[in-house]
Scaffold this motif. Structure first.
Motif, PDB file in Angstrom:
ATOM      1  N   HIS A 229       0.288  -1.489  -0.154  1.00  0.00           N
ATOM      2  CA  HIS A 229      -0.306   0.112   0.249  1.00  0.00           C
ATOM      3  C   HIS A 229       0.948   1.149  -0.001  1.00  0.00           C
ATOM      4  N   ASP A 230       1.456   0.934  -0.790  1.00  0.00           N
ATOM      5  CA  ASP A 230       3.343   2.662  -1.324  1.00  0.00           C
ATOM      6  C   ASP A 230       3.713   2.591   0.905  1.00  0.00           C
ATOM      7  N   GLU A 231       3.512   1.576   1.197  1.00  0.00           N
ATOM      8  CA  GLU A 231       4.703   2.091   3.002  1.00  0.00           C
ATOM      9  C   GLU A 231       5.969   1.862   2.611  1.00  0.00           C
ATOM     10  N   ALA A 232       6.311   2.857   3.393  1.00  0.00           N
ATOM     11  CA  ALA A 232       8.107   3.163   3.614  1.00  0.00           C
ATOM     12  C   ALA A 232       8.828   2.300   3.164  1.00  0.00           C
ATOM     13  N   PRO A 233       9.409   1.311   1.493  1.00  0.00           N
ATOM     14  CA  PRO A 233      10.659   0.792   1.513  1.00  0.00           C
ATOM     15  C   PRO A 233      11.268  -0.033   2.326  1.00  0.00           C
ATOM     16  N   ILE A 234      11.425  -1.378   3.202  1.00  0.00           N
ATOM     17  CA  ILE A 234      12.436  -1.614   3.270  1.00  0.00           C
ATOM     18  C   ILE A 234      13.939  -0.875   2.683  1.00  0.00           C
ATOM     19  N   GLY A 236      16.514   0.622  -0.340  1.00  0.00           N
ATOM     20  CA  GLY A 236      15.900   1.449  -1.724  1.00  0.00           C
ATOM     21  C   GLY A 236      14.828   2.357  -1.762  1.00  0.00           C
ATOM     22  N   GLY A 237      15.028   3.242  -2.276  1.00  0.00           N
ATOM     23  CA  GLY A 237      14.051   4.747  -2.680  1.00  0.00           C
ATOM     24  C   GLY A 237      14.509   5.418  -1.354  1.00  0.00           C
ATOM     25  N   GLN A 238      13.135   6.905  -1.469  1.00  0.00           N
ATOM     26  CA  GLN A 238      14.231   7.769  -0.475  1.00  0.00           C
ATOM     27  C   GLN A 238      13.156   7.320   0.904  1.00  0.00           C
ATOM     28  N   ILE A 458       1.515   6.155  16.279  1.00  0.00           N
ATOM     29  CA  ILE A 458       2.300   6.857  16.023  1.00  0.00           C
ATOM     30  C   ILE A 458       1.942   7.880  15.441  1.00  0.00           C
ATOM     31  N   GLY A 459       1.989   9.485  14.868  1.00  0.00           N
ATOM     32  CA  GLY A 459       0.984   9.848  13.952  1.00  0.00           C
ATOM     33  C   GLY A 459       2.465  10.588  13.371  1.00  0.00           C
ATOM     34  N   ASP A 460       3.203   9.584  12.269  1.00  0.00           N
ATOM     35  CA  ASP A 460       4.286  10.293  11.761  1.00  0.00           C
ATOM     36  C   ASP A 460       4.993   8.763  11.309  1.00  0.00           C
ATOM     37  N   SER A 461       5.453   8.861  10.380  1.00  0.00           N
ATOM     38  CA  SER A 461       6.737   7.426   9.938  1.00  0.00           C
ATOM     39  C   SER A 461       7.955   7.511   9.527  1.00  0.00           C
ATOM     40  N   ASP A 462       7.980   8.966   9.353  1.00  0.00           N
ATOM     41  CA  ASP A 462       9.759   9.208   8.997  1.00  0.00           C
ATOM     42  C   ASP A 462      10.199   9.381  10.084  1.00  0.00           C
ATOM     43  N   PHE A 463      10.181   9.366  11.412  1.00  0.00           N
ATOM     44  CA  PHE A 463      10.889   9.889  12.014  1.00  0.00           C
ATOM     45  C   PHE A 463      11.814   8.638  11.977  1.00  0.00           C
TER      46      PHE A 463
END
Length: 539
Positions: A229-234, A236-238, A458-463
């Motif tokens: 579902h277009d989650e953060a990749p394990i 590769g990629g940003q 947690i209301g954020d995934s980039d952390f």
């Protein structure tokens, strides 16, 4: 009459007095050596005896050297001055000896480095002190470094009854090296009971502590990261989770990818599922799988960004969790020290929970985060706020405006909760059990048992993708997954050891020249000039 029969000497005190100092030095050396070692060795006893003999000989020579016309030798100015010097010297050596004795018998240190580089991290102390079975660390090296010895000694001091170490020369003991399959010098093997583990990487606290925690577990933990579902990749990629996955593996997690659409079920060995920033909504069937997974007493970590319809709303509503969907703005200015903008709130306030209990006021930041609110639907749901923003923050309804300003009519004033940890008790589905003695009897349900499910939102995934060593984002992610997978009793749940920080001052050639001129020219001349001025004033 008797006094005249005693021979008199005419020796200079300069020839006799050195004998006293030699004797005193020998006696102190022998006593200090025996005091520090804890046993009176022949060498120590010999030094003390030689020193006492020298002092006794000095006393005899001083007495024989005294004349009838002079005052008694013990009243002579030189003897009194020597006695004062003796007492002062003995006092100084006694103080130094006591300090040395305490340093050897009760070792302690004060670490003045910025991140306590020469002190064990709370994670390590907690782990080693909680050891319930002996752990042996074997370093196969014929030339151990002082740094390695000091590190292992710090570990041993935390629990000397349960942790020990030894350095082994693999060439001198080839049989032992073969037993532990040593191939290169410097390898480290950890052993407890019948289990062994070879340390990966160099011998330092960052690698050794997770290895000890892994050795103590009787099984590996399985973490599944959901994809599809277009989650953060394990990798590769940003914004990938590669660094976080690497640290999880160090903590003895098996990390796998799970696509619920493709597999249509959750593996039975899954200890924790991780949802990291989906951009497309989960289907109803997938949400149902996650709900049933939690009802079996399993664990789920949700890292959800604002402004995204994830499809997980029914699951969150069932637990009483509401996402604000407005971007948090931090106007405190604290983030500017790390080069952060107002849309990246800085957090230094943490809840009283095993995940964050050792964070203190360490900084963490959350790019484009949203607030999380929990209203427990029943007494079975227990919630703890993990992350709080500053009072100068707010939830911004229009994050696209050029100038971000708080609007009391549309915005929500801080402090705001960004992350929460929840537990919930479910009754497990009873399994029908038939009475084998009566084949015709109908199966009866077994007594229901209670299981506890856990969830972190947690209301954020980039952390989780931040690798900045100045913040504890990675600690938060690792501790959350560890708590979800193994529970609060896990001894390795604390802040992980810190990496070395390079704080050397780099000077350009111009600054080097100025430093040399100031140190070798200006300062000596200033001292000489000050002395000359004082002499001129007092002459």
């Amino acid at each position: 009459m008797a006094k005249s029969l005693i021979p008199k000497l005419n020796l200079s005190p300069k020839l006799i007095d050195p004998l006293f100092w030699v004797g005193l030095g020998l006696a102190i050396a022998g006593g200090s050596a025996s005091l520090v070692s804890g046993a009176w060795s022949p060498v120590g006893i010999g030094l003390v005896a030689a020193g006492l003999v020298a002092i006794a000989l000095w006393l005899i020579l001083r007495w024989l050297n005294a004349s009838d016309a002079s005052a008694p030798w013990w009243r002579q100015r030189s003897v009194q001055a020597g006695t004062n010097a003796l007492l002062t010297t003995v006092a100084v050596f006694a103080i130094l000896g006591s300090i040395n004795f305490l340093a050897v018998r009760v070792p302690s240190q004060i670490d003045f480095t910025e991140n306590q580089q020469f002190s064990l991290a709370p994670q390590t102390k907690q782990l080693i002190r909680s050891l319930k079975q002996p752990v042996k660390v074997r370093v196969f090296s014929n030339q151990p470094t002082p740094v390695q010895q000091s590190l292992l000694e710090q570990y041993r001091r935390q629990n000397p009854d349960r942790l020990s170490f030894e350095f082994i020369d693999p060439q001198a003991q080839p049989g032992l090296a073969e037993k532990y399959k040593i191939r290169t010098p410097g390898e480290v093997v950890l052993e407890t009971g019948d289990r062994t583990r070879t340390l990966e990487g160099e011998l330092n606290e960052t690698n050794l502590t997770p290895a000890v925690a892994s050795l103590l577990r009787d099984r590996k933990l399985n973490a599944y990261i959901l994809q599809g579902h277009d989650e953060a990749p394990i990798n590769g990629g940003q914004g990938n989770l590669d660094a976080a996955v690497t640290e999880l593996k160090k903590r003895d997690f098996n990390v796998n990818v799970l696509n619920l659409l493709a597999q249509k079920q959750i593996p039975a060995d899954a200890n924790v599922l991780i949802v990291a920033g989906p951009k497309r909504a989960y289907l109803d069937g997938e949400v149902k799988l996650l709900q049933n997974y939690l009802k079996d007493g399993k664990s789920l970590m949700l890292m959800l960004d604002p402004g995204v319809k994830t499809g997980l709303e029914p699951l969150l509503e069932d637990w009483g969790v509401t996402l604000d969907n407005r971007v948090i703005v931090d106007a405190s200015g604290s983030g500017q020290l790390l080069g952060l903008g107002p849309a990246i709130p800085l957090v230094v306030q943490y809840g009283n929970h095993p995940i964050a209990k050792d964070f203190g006021e360490g900084p963490s930041f959350f790019p484009l985060a949203q607030a999380v609110t929990v209203t427990p639907p029943s007494a079975d749901v227990q919630v703890t706020d993990l992350l709080k923003t500053s009072p100068q923050s707010w939830a911004e309804a229009d994050s696209k405006q050029e100038k971000l300003q708080f609007d009391a009519a549309r915005d929500r004033q801080g402090p705001l909760t960004i992350g929460v940890a929840l537990t919930r008790t479910f009754e497990s589905t009873p399994t029908p059990v038939a009475d084998k003695t009566k084949p015709e009897a109908a199966a009866k349900p077994s007594p229901a048992s209670k299981v506890q499910a856990k969830m972190v939102v947690i209301g954020d995934s980039d952390f989780a993708t931040v690798g900045n060593p100045q913040v504890i984002n990675s600690d938060l992610f690792l501790n959350a997954v560890t708590w979800l997978g193994s529970g609060p009793e896990d001894p390795s749940l604390s802040i992980r050891p810190k990496e070395t920080k390079d704080r050397r001052i780099e000077l350009n050639p111009t600054n080097w020249r100025l430093l040399i001129v100031a140190g070798l020219g200006f300062l000596p001349l200033a001292g000489f000039g000050t002395g000359a001025y004082l002499w001129w004033r007092r002459r």
